[in-house]
Enzyme design. Structure first.
Site, PDB file in Angstrom:
ATOM      1  N   GLU A  80       0.824  -1.204   0.000  1.00  0.00           N
ATOM      2  CA  GLU A  80       0.000   0.000   0.000  1.00  0.00           C
ATOM      3  C   GLU A  80       0.862   1.260   0.000  1.00  0.00           C
ATOM      4  O   GLU A  80       1.944   1.276   0.587  1.00  0.00           O
ATOM      5  CB  GLU A  80      -0.927  -0.010   1.218  1.00  0.00           C
ATOM      6  CG  GLU A  80      -2.006  -1.079   1.078  1.00  0.00           C
ATOM      7  CD  GLU A  80      -2.892  -1.231   2.303  1.00  0.00           C
ATOM      8  OE1 GLU A  80      -4.071  -1.530   2.107  1.00  0.00           O
ATOM      9  OE2 GLU A  80      -2.418  -1.077   3.436  1.00  0.00           O
TER      10      GLU A  80
ATOM     11  N   CYS B  64       3.460   8.537   0.968  1.00  0.00           N
ATOM     12  CA  CYS B  64       4.014   7.635   1.983  1.00  0.00           C
ATOM     13  C   CYS B  64       4.159   6.263   1.312  1.00  0.00           C
ATOM     14  O   CYS B  64       3.163   5.679   0.882  1.00  0.00           O
ATOM     15  CB  CYS B  64       3.023   7.606   3.140  1.00  0.00           C
ATOM     16  SG  CYS B  64       3.418   6.443   4.426  1.00  0.00           S
TER      17      CYS B  64
ATOM     18  N   CYS C 298       6.225  -6.687   7.514  1.00  0.00           N
ATOM     19  CA  CYS C 298       7.360  -6.207   8.314  1.00  0.00           C
ATOM     20  C   CYS C 298       7.687  -7.243   9.369  1.00  0.00           C
ATOM     21  O   CYS C 298       6.779  -7.839   9.963  1.00  0.00           O
ATOM     22  CB  CYS C 298       7.019  -4.877   8.983  1.00  0.00           C
ATOM     23  SG  CYS C 298       8.393  -4.180   9.934  1.00  0.00           S
TER      24      CYS C 298
ATOM     25  N   CYS D 261       6.159  -4.784  15.949  1.00  0.00           N
ATOM     26  CA  CYS D 261       5.713  -3.803  16.944  1.00  0.00           C
ATOM     27  C   CYS D 261       4.252  -4.095  17.306  1.00  0.00           C
ATOM     28  O   CYS D 261       3.415  -4.301  16.415  1.00  0.00           O
ATOM     29  CB  CYS D 261       5.860  -2.389  16.407  1.00  0.00           C
ATOM     30  SG  CYS D 261       7.559  -2.001  15.964  1.00  0.00           S
TER      31      CYS D 261
ATOM     32  N   CYS E 269       1.135  -2.083  15.701  1.00  0.00           N
ATOM     33  CA  CYS E 269       1.135  -1.796  14.262  1.00  0.00           C
ATOM     34  C   CYS E 269       0.541  -2.955  13.462  1.00  0.00           C
ATOM     35  O   CYS E 269       0.942  -4.110  13.627  1.00  0.00           O
ATOM     36  CB  CYS E 269       2.573  -1.537  13.824  1.00  0.00           C
ATOM     37  SG  CYS E 269       2.785  -1.358  12.048  1.00  0.00           S
TER      38      CYS E 269
ATOM     39  N   CYS F  71      -1.410   5.991   9.994  1.00  0.00           N
ATOM     40  CA  CYS F  71      -0.195   5.323  10.463  1.00  0.00           C
ATOM     41  C   CYS F  71      -0.540   4.034  11.171  1.00  0.00           C
ATOM     42  O   CYS F  71      -1.406   4.005  12.039  1.00  0.00           O
ATOM     43  CB  CYS F  71       0.540   6.191  11.471  1.00  0.00           C
ATOM     44  SG  CYS F  71       1.081   7.738  10.805  1.00  0.00           S
TER      45      CYS F  71
HETATM   46  N1  SAH Z   1       9.091   0.732  10.053  1.00  0.00           N
HETATM   47  C1  SAH Z   1       9.332   2.126  10.037  1.00  0.00           C
HETATM   48  C2  SAH Z   1       8.524   2.819   8.978  1.00  0.00           C
HETATM   49  C3  SAH Z   1       7.034   2.730   9.162  1.00  0.00           C
HETATM   50  S1  SAH Z   1       6.526   4.239   9.774  1.00  0.00           S
HETATM   51  C4  SAH Z   1       9.059   2.721  11.399  1.00  0.00           C
HETATM   52  O1  SAH Z   1       8.443   2.045  12.221  1.00  0.00           O
HETATM   53  O2  SAH Z   1       9.495   3.826  11.638  1.00  0.00           O
HETATM   54  C5  SAH Z   1       5.020   3.870  10.514  1.00  0.00           C
HETATM   55  C6  SAH Z   1       4.806   4.818  11.680  1.00  0.00           C
HETATM   56  O3  SAH Z   1       3.481   4.570  12.189  1.00  0.00           O
HETATM   57  C7  SAH Z   1       5.767   4.568  12.829  1.00  0.00           C
HETATM   58  O4  SAH Z   1       6.210   5.784  13.357  1.00  0.00           O
HETATM   59  C8  SAH Z   1       4.913   3.849  13.866  1.00  0.00           C
HETATM   60  O5  SAH Z   1       5.369   4.132  15.154  1.00  0.00           O
HETATM   61  C9  SAH Z   1       3.542   4.417  13.584  1.00  0.00           C
HETATM   62  N2  SAH Z   1       2.456   3.502  13.943  1.00  0.00           N
HETATM   63  C10 SAH Z   1       2.445   2.156  13.820  1.00  0.00           C
HETATM   64  N3  SAH Z   1       1.256   1.665  14.242  1.00  0.00           N
HETATM   65  C11 SAH Z   1       0.508   2.720  14.633  1.00  0.00           C
HETATM   66  C12 SAH Z   1      -0.833   2.853  15.132  1.00  0.00           C
HETATM   67  N4  SAH Z   1      -1.613   1.788  15.327  1.00  0.00           N
HETATM   68  N5  SAH Z   1      -1.283   4.094  15.411  1.00  0.00           N
HETATM   69  C13 SAH Z   1      -0.503   5.174  15.190  1.00  0.00           C
HETATM   70  N6  SAH Z   1       0.748   5.114  14.689  1.00  0.00           N
HETATM   71  C14 SAH Z   1       1.258   3.899  14.423  1.00  0.00           C
HETATM   72 FE1  SF4 Z   2       7.388  -2.498  11.177  1.00  0.00          FE
HETATM   73 FE2  SF4 Z   2       5.148  -1.288  11.967  1.00  0.00          FE
HETATM   74 FE3  SF4 Z   2       7.191  -1.550  13.673  1.00  0.00          FE
HETATM   75 FE4  SF4 Z   2       7.433   0.145  11.608  1.00  0.00          FE
HETATM   76  S1  SF4 Z   2       5.985   0.322  13.317  1.00  0.00           S
HETATM   77  S2  SF4 Z   2       8.929  -1.371  12.319  1.00  0.00           S
HETATM   78  S3  SF4 Z   2       6.228  -0.954  10.060  1.00  0.00           S
HETATM   79  S4  SF4 Z   2       6.020  -3.221  12.778  1.00  0.00           S
END
Ligand code: SAH
Ligand code: SF4
Length: 351
Positions: free
Chosen positions: A91, A107, A114, A118, A121, A340
């Site tokens: 996406e 974006c 991934c 996390c 996410c 995000c």
């Molecule tokens: N993997 C990289 C790039 C992805 S950025 C990284 O983690 O930085 C995606 C962003 O969305 C990250 O800053 C993460 O902290 C944020 N994010 C992930 N899940 C989220 C959620 N459920 N609500 C708000 N932000 C979220």
């Molecule tokens: Fe991967 Fe989501 Fe963690 Fe970014 S925030 S490193 S996309 S699992």
């Protein structure tokens, strides 16, 4: 097997053109068609002789992302679901710039899925499918640019699916193509990482001047390791050291993303610890109130909640009082699950 011109380097394209007995400048023309005029086929390259186009069509092709779905949010952001050649999908999210209605930030994804896991996410909850190739990363920019023309993309952020620094070589190659071939300014591109520390140093070396964003999301190792497993390998002290050492041009800053999770990382103490962690670093903080998501085959109960508005503003105020720049990121595209952490591919079997 036919050669994919989107995948080939400039040198490969030159060699190919030479091998057909054509003049070297034809290679430049083709590269220009692909990266500046955003051509999707040799037939569009109208200033090439017809016999060269025929020859190219026989021996080569230009792969294109398949647009599987496009959703437009009431707030003007858009989400694109793209299919890759092997049936994987990714996406990309288009976000309108505050100023200028026809200008957007795109974006993009660096991996299908991934591996970082996390806890908050959606992409992380699904695991890694595979790394994207540089041309698949770049093609998100090309495809979306074609779709939205005459509106255009001014900024690119690697904040879609995947951990860019876990797909380092291809991401660096994609950055090179975006800047050198497509003409994007390095200052307009941001790579976001969950904190793959050794690669932060390497990014500064291999792709100087590209903006860095770090998803910090917690202020103690205990909490950070719980919500971001990468912290067990590269704890806060090492991460912050890498940020301190990251070379920054004048007026540039590192962006720190901080997903606010009710009762987990949003206390007054957290805000004060965050101030301490960032001291001595030219930074700006993006506070992202948690966006809920649902996954098809998983428990629909949410592991986290967004904090109440007052707590979000209290947190921001503490940062402001300490002199930090802190912006509450309005969730864009939540109605189309483009915000995000909400990105997840629906794996479509095209066979
Ligand atoms: N993997 C990289 C790039 C992805 S950025 C990284 O983690 O930085 C995606 C962003 O969305 C990250 O800053 C993460 O902290 C944020 N994010 C992930 N899940 C989220 C959620 N459920 N609500 C708000 N932000 C979220
Ligand atoms: Fe991967 Fe989501 Fe963690 Fe970014 S925030 S490193 S996309 S699992």
């Amino acid at each position: 097997m036919k050669k994919n011109f989107r995948q080939l380097s400039e040198e490969d394209i030159s060699r190919f053109i030479e091998s057909t007995g054509q003049k070297p400048y034809r290679a430049k023309q083709i590269i220009n068609w692909i990266y500046e005029k955003l051509a999707c086929s040799f037939d569009e390259m109208t200033d090439l002789p017809k016999d060269l186009r025929d020859e190219l069509n026989k021996a080569a092709y230009i792969s294109n992302l398949h647009l599987l779905d496009r959703q437009i949010s009431i707030d003007g952001s858009q989400k694109f679901l793209f299919g890759l050649e092997d049936g994987e999908s990714i996406e990309s999210v288009l976000i309108p710039n505050v100023r200028g209605r026809d200008k957007f930030t795109l974006c993009i994804s660096s991996q299908a899925g991934c591996a970082m896991g996390c806890a908050f996410c959606a992409t992380g909850r699904q695991g890694l499918r595979r790394n994207l190739r540089a041309y698949e990363i770049v093609d998100q920019v090309i495809s979306v640019s074609r779709i939205i023309a005459p509106a255009y993309i001014t900024n690119i952020v690697f904040m879609g699916m995947g951990e860019p620094l876990n797909n380092f070589r291809e991401v660096v190659d994609a950055l090179r193509r975006l800047t050198d071939l497509m003409g994007f300014s390095k200052r307009k591109i941001t790579v976001s990482t969950a904190g793959v520390v050794p690669k932060i140093h390497e990014l500064a070396e291999k792709a100087p001047e590209i903006n860095l964003a770090v998803s910090l999301n917690a202020t103690t190792d205990e909490v950070r390791s719980r919500i971001m497993p990468v912290n067990k390998k590269y704890p806060l002290k090492e991460l912050m050291k890498a940020c301190r050492e990251f070379p920054l041009s004048p007026f540039r800053r590192i962006t720190f993303e901080y997903v606010l999770l009710d009762g987990t990382n949003d206390s007054k103490e957290d805000a004060l610890r965050l101030v301490k962690l960032l001291s001595g670093i030219r930074s700006k903080v993006n506070l992202i109130p948690y966006n809920p998501y649902s996954l098809p085959d998983q428990d629909t109960r949410q592991l986290f909640r967004k904090p109440p508005e007052k707590k979000i503003h209290d947190f921001q105020n503490i940062l402001h009082k300490a002199g930090l720049t802190a912006i509450i990121r309005k969730s864009m595209g939540a109605d189309i699950a483009a915000a995000c952490g909400q990105l997840k591919a629906r794996y479509i079997d095209e066979k």
